[in-house]
Design an enzyme around this catalytic site. Sequence first.
Site, PDB file in Angstrom:
ATOM      1  N   CYS A   1       0.839  -1.201   0.000  1.00  6.43           N
ATOM      2  CA  CYS A   1       0.000   0.000   0.000  1.00  6.43           C
ATOM      3  C   CYS A   1       0.873   1.249   0.000  1.00  6.43           C
ATOM      4  O   CYS A   1       1.310   1.712   1.062  1.00  6.43           O
ATOM      5  CB  CYS A   1      -0.938  -0.005   1.207  1.00  6.43           C
ATOM      6  SG  CYS A   1      -2.049   1.425   1.223  1.00  6.43           S
TER       7      CYS A   1
ATOM      8  N   CYS B   1      -0.571   4.148   1.953  1.00  2.09           N
ATOM      9  CA  CYS B   1      -0.450   4.018   3.412  1.00  2.09           C
ATOM     10  C   CYS B   1       0.979   4.304   3.869  1.00  2.09           C
ATOM     11  O   CYS B   1       1.192   4.962   4.881  1.00  2.09           O
ATOM     12  CB  CYS B   1      -0.777   2.595   3.875  1.00  2.09           C
ATOM     13  SG  CYS B   1      -2.193   1.820   3.125  1.00  2.09           S
ATOM     14  N   ASP B   2       1.941   3.764   3.164  1.00  2.63           N
ATOM     15  CA  ASP B   2       3.310   3.708   3.692  1.00  2.63           C
ATOM     16  C   ASP B   2       4.321   4.600   2.979  1.00  2.63           C
ATOM     17  O   ASP B   2       5.415   4.823   3.494  1.00  2.63           O
ATOM     18  CB  ASP B   2       3.834   2.261   3.609  1.00  2.63           C
ATOM     19  CG  ASP B   2       2.990   1.305   4.432  1.00  2.63           C
ATOM     20  OD1 ASP B   2       2.384   1.758   5.412  1.00  2.63           O
ATOM     21  OD2 ASP B   2       2.930   0.119   4.084  1.00  2.63           O
TER      22      ASP B   2
END
Length: 352
Positions: free
Chosen positions: A172, A175-176
């Site tokens: 992701c 997300c990261d």
Amino acid sequence: MAEKLIIIGSGPAAWAAAIYAARANLQPLVFEGAVTDANRVAGTLPLGQLALTTEVENYPGFPAGDLGAYFTAAMGDALDEGTRAFLAESARHGATGPTLMELIRRQARNFGTRVITDDIVDVDVQSRPFGLSASDGQHYQSEAVIVATGARANYLGLPSEERFKNRGVSACAVCDGALPRFRNRPLAVIGGGDSAVEEADYLSKFASKVYLVHRRDELRASKIMVQRAMDNPKIEIQWNRVVEEVEGNDREGVTGVHLKSTTQQPDVKLPISGFFLAIGHTPNTTFLRGKLALTSKQYIQLTTPGRTHTGVEGIFAAGDVADDYYRQAITAAGTGCMAALDAERWLAARGG
Ligand code: NDP
């Protein structure tokens, strides 16, 4: 006696639905999934995909800052070692995925949500109330059901990929990608679809360079996305290449990737600090096949635009299990709330 509402799942959609349903006096019963090796390997343990991530910087309400006092008051004795370690870091990074999920779960329980740590393996959609079977052999009945079982990111299945999960391997980018370990470093994205190009483009904002690794000589992504990749000077496409091994060590995490050619070219080894998978997701709907209408990609088919209704009246769906497009914690929580309101109104209309 039949339950009013059973919620299947354990991510932001499930717990948000439980918070709303509990406050509406529906006494929801949540099946949060079983703690088994099979679920660990599949990435479907309780607390869902967020429990597999590290810092979460984009969930509203959880800015970076000293959150220690807040978490200590909310969690009390439930603070585990990982959370305590995180507290020391929170001033820099904000909440972690597991901590955020524990908090949302606790919030649901505070309003009286009951939780069973098991998988639902079968749903009888013909009977009224619905019949649900858990993996321990117990049977339950419920007037309404919310399915919020999520989706899991596909991985290549390499042991080296597993070894460096959360230490440079991620599925992701949104997300990261902004984490410090990836800033101004070369990164690789695996895949050739819209997600891969979008993630490569997103990562190029932070990275020094992004290798887009695709197994063919043509991207699956839409034309406009292909053009975006071509126009981005930081993106270099590695055509006709498959991953042989993710390289790294315990201290630094990912340090490189070994790529094989599908066209008899020599192997290449690229130095990278981040390895991002974008090879699709698989919704957790196997137990619903033949029971609920699913899309061609096996996601739950929602039947009314802007609502959480499914092909069976009284069964609602929320979060990634019915969404192959947004896939964010905040959108999942939002649809969880919607599903609880839809279920509440549906039950009320039937005099429930
Ligand atoms: P897709 O299924 O479209 O693409 C997956 C990609 O991963 C393909 O290029 C595929 O290769 C590759 N792949 C699959 N398995 C492997 C493997 N084992 N090894 C190497 N490569 C592999 O998934 P996406 O997540 O990209 O997109 C899902 C849907 O969401 C699509 O409909 C997409 O259009 C949409 N979407 C739209 C966006 C937008 O419009 N901005 C953004 C993101 C997604 P191959 O091509 O060879 O099969």
